[in-house]
Scaffold this motif. Structure first.
Motif, PDB file in Angstrom:
ATOM      1  N   VAL A 249      49.303  38.057  33.091  1.00 29.49           N
ATOM      2  CA  VAL A 249      48.571  37.779  34.327  1.00 29.49           C
ATOM      3  C   VAL A 249      49.417  38.138  35.549  1.00 29.49           C
ATOM      4  O   VAL A 249      48.879  38.551  36.591  1.00 29.49           O
ATOM      5  CB  VAL A 249      48.154  36.289  34.374  1.00 29.49           C
ATOM      6  CG1 VAL A 249      47.463  35.964  35.697  1.00 29.49           C
ATOM      7  CG2 VAL A 249      47.230  35.952  33.217  1.00 29.49           C
ATOM      8  N   GLY A 250      50.722  38.025  35.435  1.00 22.24           N
ATOM      9  CA  GLY A 250      51.588  38.401  36.548  1.00 22.24           C
ATOM     10  C   GLY A 250      51.431  39.863  36.939  1.00 22.24           C
ATOM     11  O   GLY A 250      51.569  40.216  38.115  1.00 22.24           O
ATOM     12  N   ALA A 251      51.122  40.740  35.965  1.00 21.96           N
ATOM     13  CA  ALA A 251      50.911  42.158  36.269  1.00 21.96           C
ATOM     14  C   ALA A 251      49.679  42.351  37.137  1.00 21.96           C
ATOM     15  O   ALA A 251      49.652  43.211  38.024  1.00 21.96           O
ATOM     16  CB  ALA A 251      50.766  42.951  34.973  1.00 21.96           C
ATOM     17  N   VAL A 252      48.649  41.539  36.901  1.00 24.88           N
ATOM     18  CA  VAL A 252      47.444  41.598  37.736  1.00 24.88           C
ATOM     19  C   VAL A 252      47.788  41.217  39.172  1.00 24.88           C
ATOM     20  O   VAL A 252      47.334  41.848  40.134  1.00 24.88           O
ATOM     21  CB  VAL A 252      46.347  40.671  37.174  1.00 24.88           C
ATOM     22  CG1 VAL A 252      45.086  40.746  38.038  1.00 24.88           C
ATOM     23  CG2 VAL A 252      46.017  41.035  35.729  1.00 24.88           C
ATOM     24  N   GLY A 253      48.617  40.186  39.327  1.00 24.78           N
ATOM     25  CA  GLY A 253      49.051  39.782  40.655  1.00 24.78           C
ATOM     26  C   GLY A 253      49.874  40.859  41.347  1.00 24.78           C
ATOM     27  O   GLY A 253      49.751  41.064  42.557  1.00 24.78           O
ATOM     28  N   ALA A 254      50.706  41.585  40.578  1.00 26.02           N
ATOM     29  CA  ALA A 254      51.517  42.659  41.159  1.00 26.02           C
ATOM     30  C   ALA A 254      50.639  43.788  41.678  1.00 26.02           C
ATOM     31  O   ALA A 254      50.855  44.314  42.782  1.00 26.02           O
ATOM     32  CB  ALA A 254      52.510  43.187  40.125  1.00 26.02           C
ATOM     33  N   VAL A 255      49.642  44.180  40.883  1.00 24.48           N
ATOM     34  CA  VAL A 255      48.728  45.246  41.309  1.00 24.48           C
ATOM     35  C   VAL A 255      47.951  44.817  42.544  1.00 24.48           C
ATOM     36  O   VAL A 255      47.799  45.575  43.509  1.00 24.48           O
ATOM     37  CB  VAL A 255      47.766  45.623  40.160  1.00 24.48           C
ATOM     38  CG1 VAL A 255      46.670  46.561  40.666  1.00 24.48           C
ATOM     39  CG2 VAL A 255      48.534  46.284  39.025  1.00 24.48           C
ATOM     40  N   ARG A 256      47.462  43.575  42.531  1.00 26.97           N
ATOM     41  CA  ARG A 256      46.710  43.084  43.687  1.00 26.97           C
ATOM     42  C   ARG A 256      47.608  43.003  44.924  1.00 26.97           C
ATOM     43  O   ARG A 256      47.167  43.302  46.041  1.00 26.97           O
ATOM     44  CB  ARG A 256      46.133  41.701  43.361  1.00 26.97           C
ATOM     45  CG  ARG A 256      45.381  41.046  44.504  1.00 26.97           C
ATOM     46  CD  ARG A 256      44.214  41.874  44.960  1.00 26.97           C
ATOM     47  NE  ARG A 256      43.587  41.291  46.143  1.00 26.97           N
ATOM     48  CZ  ARG A 256      42.849  41.975  47.010  1.00 26.97           C
ATOM     49  NH1 ARG A 256      42.655  43.265  46.823  1.00 26.97           N
ATOM     50  NH2 ARG A 256      42.321  41.369  48.045  1.00 26.97           N
ATOM     51  N   GLY A 257      48.875  42.648  44.735  1.00 26.60           N
ATOM     52  CA  GLY A 257      49.797  42.604  45.862  1.00 26.60           C
ATOM     53  C   GLY A 257      49.987  43.977  46.484  1.00 26.60           C
ATOM     54  O   GLY A 257      49.978  44.126  47.713  1.00 26.60           O
ATOM     55  N   ALA A 258      50.147  45.017  45.641  1.00 23.18           N
ATOM     56  CA  ALA A 258      50.287  46.372  46.164  1.00 23.18           C
ATOM     57  C   ALA A 258      49.003  46.824  46.851  1.00 23.18           C
ATOM     58  O   ALA A 258      49.042  47.514  47.883  1.00 23.18           O
ATOM     59  CB  ALA A 258      50.652  47.329  45.026  1.00 23.18           C
ATOM     60  N   GLU A 259      47.865  46.445  46.299  1.00 22.50           N
ATOM     61  CA  GLU A 259      46.589  46.788  46.935  1.00 22.50           C
ATOM     62  C   GLU A 259      46.436  46.107  48.288  1.00 22.50           C
ATOM     63  O   GLU A 259      45.836  46.671  49.211  1.00 22.50           O
ATOM     64  CB  GLU A 259      45.436  46.411  46.012  1.00 22.50           C
ATOM     65  CG  GLU A 259      45.336  47.286  44.773  1.00 22.50           C
ATOM     66  CD  GLU A 259      44.260  46.822  43.813  1.00 22.50           C
ATOM     67  OE1 GLU A 259      43.910  47.583  42.900  1.00 22.50           O
ATOM     68  OE2 GLU A 259      43.767  45.683  43.971  1.00 22.50           O
ATOM     69  N   LEU A 260      46.968  44.906  48.398  1.00 26.65           N
ATOM     70  CA  LEU A 260      46.915  44.205  49.685  1.00 26.65           C
ATOM     71  C   LEU A 260      47.641  44.985  50.771  1.00 26.65           C
ATOM     72  O   LEU A 260      47.216  45.009  51.934  1.00 26.65           O
ATOM     73  CB  LEU A 260      47.535  42.811  49.559  1.00 26.65           C
ATOM     74  CG  LEU A 260      46.644  41.695  49.040  1.00 26.65           C
ATOM     75  CD1 LEU A 260      47.452  40.427  48.864  1.00 26.65           C
ATOM     76  CD2 LEU A 260      45.474  41.461  49.993  1.00 26.65           C
TER      77      LEU A 260
END
Length: 429
Positions: A249-260
């Motif tokens: 799940v942390g990988a999903v957060g990393a991708v969303r952080g970069a998208e932000l």
């Protein structure tokens, strides 16, 4: 509703000023929407950390799927067929279209609530709260489409501004609670405030009883747009779920952080049809031969802007990144380059997509979107298998850039068909 610049007898200068005015309000509205989404993401990321932010991101992408169901059935046909329509025709269509959006939110919100209660654990409460908030979220989005169809972008901007103002105290309260569910309720509850204000702005009451008639009347476009939209957001959801299962799940957060960090451009892409499809439809009616040029300028401008923004992010000091995203920054920083390329490719393709929507070429746009979605899921998950989170980002970027070429090939074919059909047959005998 007749809007400024619609009349064919208007001087060219007046028409251009009207176009610039509508685009300016569209940009202002997207800026307000972008800032709200960016602020929510940053605030949640800093408050919850990478794992809990991953849970919030799963709820976010699920909302994206439901939002695109609503747009495909309710508001995309409205924009295509009622942009610049008479006031009476527009009001009747908006009442049924917004009622359809509200019905979609109620039905799918109930399903999301049941799933959330059944799941429990970390993810369940977030999904249950999302289900409660979906009707207000979808109705607020429906008002934005409705206002842009009427050429009243200022009202859409004010509505998004109301959402942003209501979001501030709601987020403060959610931060005190400190749970993902609280942030979902704050985000959705502030959208419900803006949705209620939209009823006052328009003077229209959504008619859920008119949803069946609306779906029947718009079925030639609505169901194709439904499949097209859901394949777009569904691909993002499948990639997020798959990435969570394969990497964590942390990988999903990393991708969303970069998208932000690419937030301004991603938000514009998500809601681009608010501005570009009505304007492309106007170009088609007034100067059909200029449609291809309009779409090229639109897509090329977005791609160039995304590359410039991404370049600035790559030069940004790590200290600023940590200030914005907290502990999410270290995982997100290495994804900036592939996500920038992916956003640039998506921006280029969106120009062609606007042209296909304006032409009513639903079969061609559906074909293009299904291909793009299949490539996105395959590239994102295939990359994850090969190289984890970074591999997923590069795979998704390659798929997006490649798919933009398919969009433009389909638009070129559609423009040729439109030109051929508009030229009367010349008899030689």
């Amino acid at each position: 509703m007749t809007t400024e610049g619609e009349k064919t007898t208007a001087p060219a200068g007046s028409a251009k000023r009207a176009l610039l005015g509508r685009l300016s309000w569209g940009l202002a509205d997207q800026a307000a929407s972008s800032m709200s989404n960016f602020a929510v993401g940053i605030y949640v990321a800093r408050s919850l950390g990478v794992t809990a932010f991953g849970v919030f991101s799963l709820a976010w992408v699920t909302y994206g799927v439901v939002l695109n169901v609503s747009r495909g059935l309710a508001t995309d046909p409205l924009v295509v067929r009622f942009s610049g329509a008479s006031d009476a025709s527009w009001r009747g269509a908006v009442a049924r279209s917004s009622g359809t959006a509200l019905g979609v939110g109620t039905a799918l919100g109930a399903a999301c609530l049941v799933v959330g209660l059944a799941l429990g654990g970390r993810v369940g409460p977030a999904f249950a709260c999302l289900g409660v908030m979906l009707p207000g979220l979808l109705l607020q989005d429906a008002w934005r489409f409705s206002f842009f169809a009427a050429g009243a972008g200022r009202k859409a901007f004010v509505n998004d501004l109301v959402w942003g103002v209501a979001l501030v105290p709601a987020m403060v309260v959610a931060a005190h609670v400190g749970s993902v569910a609280a942030f979902v309720l704050a985000w959705g509850g502030s959208a419900a405030v803006a949705a209620a204000y939209g009823c006052l702005q328009s003077g229209i009451r959504p008619q859920m009883t008119g949803a069946r008639g609306w779906l029947r009347e718009q079925r030639d476009l609505g169901y194709r747009y439904l499949v097209e939209n859901v394949s777009l957001s569904g691909a993002s959801q499948l990639r997020a779920y798959g990435l969570g299962a394969l990497v964590g799940v942390g990988a999903v957060g990393a991708v969303r952080g970069a998208e932000l960090l690419m937030g301004p451009f991603l938000a514009v892409l998500m809601g681009l049809s608010l501005v570009t499809v009505p304007e492309a439809a106007r170009v088609l009616r007034q100067a059909p031969r200029q449609l291809g040029r309009f779409c090229l300028l639109l897509g090329g401008g977005q791609a160039a802007a995304a590359l410039l923004w991404g370049g600035a992010l790559l030069l940004m000091p790590a200290r600023l990144g940590e200030l914005a995203l907290g502990e999410v920054w270290h995982a997100a920083a290495q994804l900036i380059l592939p996500i920038t390329l992916g956003v640039a490719g998506a921006g280029l393709g969106t120009g062609a997509a606007a042209g296909l929507r304006a032409l009513g070429a639903a079969r061609r746009s559906l074909r293009s979107q299904l291909f793009a979605s299949a490539c996105y899921v395959s590239g994102g998950l295939g990359g994850a298998v090969l190289a984890g989170t970074v591999g997923s980002a590069w795979g998704a970027a390659a798929a997006t850039v490649g798919s933009s070429a398919v969009w433009w090939l389909q638009l070129r074919s559609a423009l040729r068909e439109q030109h051929h059909n508009s030229v009367p047959e010349v008899r030689t005998s």
